[in-house]
Every structure is written in structure tokens, then in C-alpha cells.
Design an enzyme around this catalytic site. Structure first.
Site, PDB file in Angstrom:
ATOM      1  N   ALA A 188       8.822  -4.331  12.570  1.00 21.75           N
ATOM      2  CA  ALA A 188       8.863  -4.959  11.297  1.00 21.75           C
ATOM      3  C   ALA A 188      10.450  -5.612  11.040  1.00 21.75           C
ATOM      4  O   ALA A 188      10.510  -6.475  10.450  1.00 21.75           O
ATOM      5  CB  ALA A 188       8.160  -4.039  10.189  1.00 21.75           C
TER       6      ALA A 188
ATOM      7  N   CYS B 176       0.991  22.928 -20.579  1.00 23.33           N
ATOM      8  CA  CYS B 176      -0.395  23.272 -21.196  1.00 23.33           C
ATOM      9  C   CYS B 176      -1.105  24.124 -19.894  1.00 23.33           C
ATOM     10  O   CYS B 176      -2.252  24.271 -20.247  1.00 23.33           O
ATOM     11  CB  CYS B 176      -1.343  21.930 -21.485  1.00 23.33           C
ATOM     12  SG  CYS B 176      -1.838  20.821 -19.878  1.00 23.33           S
TER      13      CYS B 176
ATOM     14  N   HIS C 101      -1.689   1.635  -4.162  1.00 25.72           N
ATOM     15  CA  HIS C 101      -1.924   2.849  -4.124  1.00 25.72           C
ATOM     16  C   HIS C 101      -0.908   3.786  -5.074  1.00 25.72           C
ATOM     17  O   HIS C 101      -0.937   5.025  -4.693  1.00 25.72           O
ATOM     18  CB  HIS C 101      -1.884   3.166  -2.578  1.00 25.72           C
ATOM     19  CG  HIS C 101      -3.062   2.505  -1.751  1.00 25.72           C
ATOM     20  ND1 HIS C 101      -3.041   2.400  -0.474  1.00 25.72           N
ATOM     21  CD2 HIS C 101      -3.877   1.849  -2.160  1.00 25.72           C
ATOM     22  CE1 HIS C 101      -3.866   1.766  -0.062  1.00 25.72           C
ATOM     23  NE2 HIS C 101      -4.699   1.320  -1.284  1.00 25.72           N
TER      24      HIS C 101
ATOM     25  N   CYS D 240       0.250  15.387 -15.557  1.00 28.23           N
ATOM     26  CA  CYS D 240      -0.575  16.354 -15.930  1.00 28.23           C
ATOM     27  C   CYS D 240      -1.815  15.452 -16.318  1.00 28.23           C
ATOM     28  O   CYS D 240      -1.986  14.809 -17.115  1.00 28.23           O
ATOM     29  CB  CYS D 240      -0.086  17.300 -16.862  1.00 28.23           C
ATOM     30  SG  CYS D 240      -1.541  18.320 -17.826  1.00 28.23           S
TER      31      CYS D 240
ATOM     32  N   GLN E 239       0.850  -0.905  -0.135  1.00 29.80           N
ATOM     33  CA  GLN E 239       0.030   0.075   0.006  1.00 29.80           C
ATOM     34  C   GLN E 239       1.081   1.267  -0.053  1.00 29.80           C
ATOM     35  O   GLN E 239       0.313   2.387  -0.108  1.00 29.80           O
ATOM     36  CB  GLN E 239      -0.971   0.013   1.368  1.00 29.80           C
ATOM     37  CG  GLN E 239      -1.724  -1.273   1.449  1.00 29.80           C
ATOM     38  CD  GLN E 239      -2.246  -1.422   2.735  1.00 29.80           C
ATOM     39  OE1 GLN E 239      -3.307  -0.850   3.102  1.00 29.80           O
ATOM     40  NE2 GLN E 239      -1.753  -2.098   3.471  1.00 29.80           N
TER      41      GLN E 239
HETATM   42  N1  APR Z   1       6.883  -2.299  12.949  1.00 29.39           N
HETATM   43  C1  APR Z   1       5.860  -2.738  12.718  1.00 29.39           C
HETATM   44  N2  APR Z   1       4.492  -2.248  12.693  1.00 29.39           N
HETATM   45  C2  APR Z   1       4.508  -0.943  12.806  1.00 29.39           C
HETATM   46  C3  APR Z   1       5.882  -0.103  13.162  1.00 29.39           C
HETATM   47  C4  APR Z   1       7.081  -1.022  13.085  1.00 29.39           C
HETATM   48  N3  APR Z   1       8.281  -0.592  13.182  1.00 29.39           N
HETATM   49  N4  APR Z   1       5.440   1.118  13.023  1.00 29.39           N
HETATM   50  C5  APR Z   1       4.267   1.329  13.065  1.00 29.39           C
HETATM   51  N5  APR Z   1       3.632  -0.032  12.691  1.00 29.39           N
HETATM   52  C6  APR Z   1       2.377  -0.426  12.488  1.00 29.39           C
HETATM   53  C7  APR Z   1       1.376   0.567  13.645  1.00 29.39           C
HETATM   54  O1  APR Z   1       0.981  -0.313  14.669  1.00 29.39           O
HETATM   55  C8  APR Z   1       0.018   0.561  12.427  1.00 29.39           C
HETATM   56  O2  APR Z   1      -0.992  -0.458  12.809  1.00 29.39           O
HETATM   57  O3  APR Z   1       1.921   0.107  11.298  1.00 29.39           O
HETATM   58  C9  APR Z   1       0.577   0.159  11.207  1.00 29.39           C
HETATM   59  C10 APR Z   1       0.477   1.325  10.072  1.00 29.39           C
HETATM   60  O4  APR Z   1      -0.948   1.353   9.894  1.00 29.39           O
HETATM   61  P1  APR Z   1      -1.318   2.613   8.973  1.00 29.39           P
HETATM   62  O5  APR Z   1      -0.688   4.108   9.316  1.00 29.39           O
HETATM   63  O6  APR Z   1      -2.802   2.745   8.887  1.00 29.39           O
HETATM   64  O7  APR Z   1      -0.994   2.433   7.571  1.00 29.39           O
HETATM   65  P2  APR Z   1      -1.245   1.491   6.312  1.00 29.39           P
HETATM   66  O8  APR Z   1      -2.095   0.234   6.967  1.00 29.39           O
HETATM   67  O9  APR Z   1      -0.271   1.254   5.579  1.00 29.39           O
HETATM   68  O10 APR Z   1      -2.366   2.542   5.642  1.00 29.39           O
HETATM   69  C11 APR Z   1      -3.500   2.003   4.659  1.00 29.39           C
HETATM   70  O11 APR Z   1      -4.043   4.182   4.527  1.00 29.39           O
HETATM   71  O12 APR Z   1      -4.192   6.427   4.089  1.00 29.39           O
HETATM   72  C12 APR Z   1      -4.025   5.122   3.596  1.00 29.39           C
HETATM   73  O13 APR Z   1      -3.183   5.415   1.277  1.00 29.39           O
HETATM   74  C13 APR Z   1      -2.966   5.114   2.695  1.00 29.39           C
HETATM   75  O14 APR Z   1      -1.556   3.312   1.861  1.00 29.39           O
HETATM   76  C14 APR Z   1      -2.358   3.763   3.101  1.00 29.39           C
HETATM   77  C15 APR Z   1      -3.624   3.051   3.602  1.00 29.39           C
HETATM   78 ZN    ZN Z   2      -0.111  19.376 -19.322  1.00 32.31          ZN
END
Ligand code: APR
Ligand code: ZN
Length: 242
Positions: A232, A151, A116, A124, A98
Site C-alpha cells: 500500500a 461510578c 469502526h 464508561c 475501518q
Molecule cells: N499493503 C497492501 N495490502 C496489505 C499490506 C500491505 N503492506 N499488508 C497486508 N495487506 C492486505 C492483506 O492482503 C489483507 O487482505 O491487507 C488486508 C487486510 O485485511 P484484514 O486483516 O481483513 O483487515 P480489514 O479488511 O481492515 O478488516 C476489516 O475486520 O476484524 C475486523 O474490525 C476489524 O476493521 C476490521 C475489519
Molecule cells: Zn462511570
């Protein structure tokens, strides 16, 4: 951790599914949670396509203040690198992500399905000309919102905003990969944004084992075979041998 190692060793076809949490240790803030980007910037204004068309300057301000420098400075961490090693060894069929930061590719992963989009190019919407982010960032010094130099049309990064459809071909391939793996590892995602968050369920329904590596609980934890609530990068680098 031992269990994850064994699952990886025993799997035939592995798919990794990643979210902002895998890039957090590269210095890119996640979206949700206390330090999340959406706590500071209301996503209905800053990341919604309908709002973008009303007034793109909100998005471009956000890009200038909170995105450009962070994305430019970020480098792949041990988590991205571990997945690249796993792919290189022929053990990882695909990374479905994502994230829009390009760090999986920077770590050397080839089969990356970006649900995403990405921020490498800014297009553009009127004439289709593509620009690099550096050029547009410079333009932001004097022009907000920035316009197409060819443009005068509206510039928008090639990311999927709220209210937009995901790229059909990528979504199709991601669904296919999820449905035919036997080990699905979700890393660093809150698993709340659809349709991306339906991938783990698709894998599970098709008979795969589901592993969730995430610092905070997710809505799918009770359906997972293994949940590891740790960093992670340390989990992945520990689970995938050098
Ligand atoms: N190791 C493991 N997990 C982690 C770490 C880390 N170092 N740091 C943060 N996290 C976890 C958090 O606990 C959280 O649940 O990562 C998760 C991130 O969640 P979100 O911020 O919701 O990110 P994501 O799931 O990628 O969001 C999905 O939402 O706004 C949209 O388009 C955007 O692609 C994105 C989508
Ligand atoms: Zn253009």
C-alpha cells in the site's frame, strides 16, 4: 501503476477506503492472514460485544497484551501521507476507514470517516465519562477488568465490536461519499467485513471506477477496473506526486 496515476489525474471526486493493510507497514498487524491478530485471538471471544458483556476481562487482556503498545508506537507511513497530500491538494473528498488506529489523522487527513470507531478514548458505559488509553492501561496493572473511577461502571473502548451497529451518522456519510465519487480506491482491506465492505460496490453501482490495492486477492477483484497486488505505501506514494 501508470494507469492508477492517470486515473487519479483524470478524476473529479476521489474517495479512499482503507483497512488494516495500510497500517501494516506502520507495525500494526492485520486481522486476517497468517500473521493476523484473529489467528491468535479468537474474535468471537476478544472482539464480540456479547462476549464482552459476559466477561470484559478477555478484551482487556487482549488490549494489554496485543494492542496498547503496538498502537502507541505506530506512526503514519508513506501510504497515509500520500493520502493526506492528495486531500491537501483538494483531490480527495474523504477517507473512509475501518481502522481504529488514528493514523490517517496523524498524517494530516481531515475528512476521515471512522466506520469502526477508534481507540483514542475509552468510555464508561454507565456514566459516560471518557478516559485516555494511557490512564486505563496503567489501571490494568492492578485491576482486570478496569472499572470507571467515577461510578465503578464498565469501561469499553469507543470501537465497534462484532455484534454492534456502526455509528449511524458516519455510515450515512460514508455511503453518501461512496455514491458520489468517480474514483474509489480501496487500500489494504480484505473486503470481507460488512457493512463496510459494501462501500466499493456502492461506488461501482453509482458509476465510479474501482481500484483495489491489496496484497492478497479480495472477493471484489473481478468487479474492479484496476487491481494492484502490492504494498500500500509504495503504490500510494508512487501514485501521488510529492
Ligand atoms: N499493503 C497492501 N495490502 C496489505 C499490506 C500491505 N503492506 N499488508 C497486508 N495487506 C492486505 C492483506 O492482503 C489483507 O487482505 O491487507 C488486508 C487486510 O485485511 P484484514 O486483516 O481483513 O483487515 P480489514 O479488511 O481492515 O478488516 C476489516 O475486520 O476484524 C475486523 O474490525 C476489524 O476493521 C476490521 C475489519
Ligand atoms: Zn462511570
Amino acid at each position: 501503476m501508470q494507469e492508477l496515476k492517470q486515473m487519479i489525474a483524470g478524476a473529479g471526486r476521489i474517495v479512499a477506503f482503507t483497512g488494516a493493510g495500510i497500517s501494516a507497514e506502520s507495525g500494526i498487524p492485520t486481522y486476517r492472514g497468517s500473521d493476523g491478530v484473529w489467528n491468535k485471538y479468537d474474535p468471537n471471544k476478544y472482539a464480540n460485544v456479547n462476549y464482552f458483556f459476559q466477561d470484559p476481562s478477555y478484551y482487556w487482556n487482549f488490549f494489554k497484551e496485543a494492542r496498547y503498545s503496538v498502537l502507541k508506537a505506530a506512526e503514519p507511513n508513506a501510504g497515509h501521507k500520500a493520502l493526506a497530500r492528495l486531500e491537501h491538494a483538494g483531490r480527495l473528498a474523504a477517507v473512509i476507514t475501518q481502522n481504529i488506529d488514528g493514523l490517517h489523522q496523524a498524517a494530516g487527513c481531515k475528512n476521515v470517516l471512522e466506520l469502526h470507531g477508534n481507540t483514542r478514548t475509552i468510555g464508561c458505559l454507565d456514566c459516560g465519562t471518557d478516559y485516555g488509553i494511557d490512564a486505563v492501561y496503567e489501571q490494568l496493572e492492578t485491576e482486570l477488568p478496569p472499572k470507571c473511577r467515577q461510578c465503578g461502571g464498565t469501561l469499553k473502548p469507543r470501537v465497534v465490536m462484532f455484534g454492534e451497529s456502526l455509528p449511524v451518522d458516519i455510515l450515512e456519510r460514508a455511503t453518501e461519499e461512496s455514491g458520489r465519487c468517480d474514483l474509489f480506491i480501496s487500500v489494504g482491506s480484505s473486503l470481507v467485513v460488512q457493512p463496510a465492505a459494501s462501500m466499493p460496490a456502492i461506488a461501482k453501482r453509482a458509476g465510479a471506477s474501482l481500484v483495489i490495492v491489496n496484497q492478497d486477492p479480495t472477493p471484489l477483484d473481478d468487479r474492479a477496473d484496476l487491481v494492484i497486488r502490492e504494498s500500500a505505501s509504495s503504490v500510494l506514494s508512487g501514485a501521488v506526486a510529492q
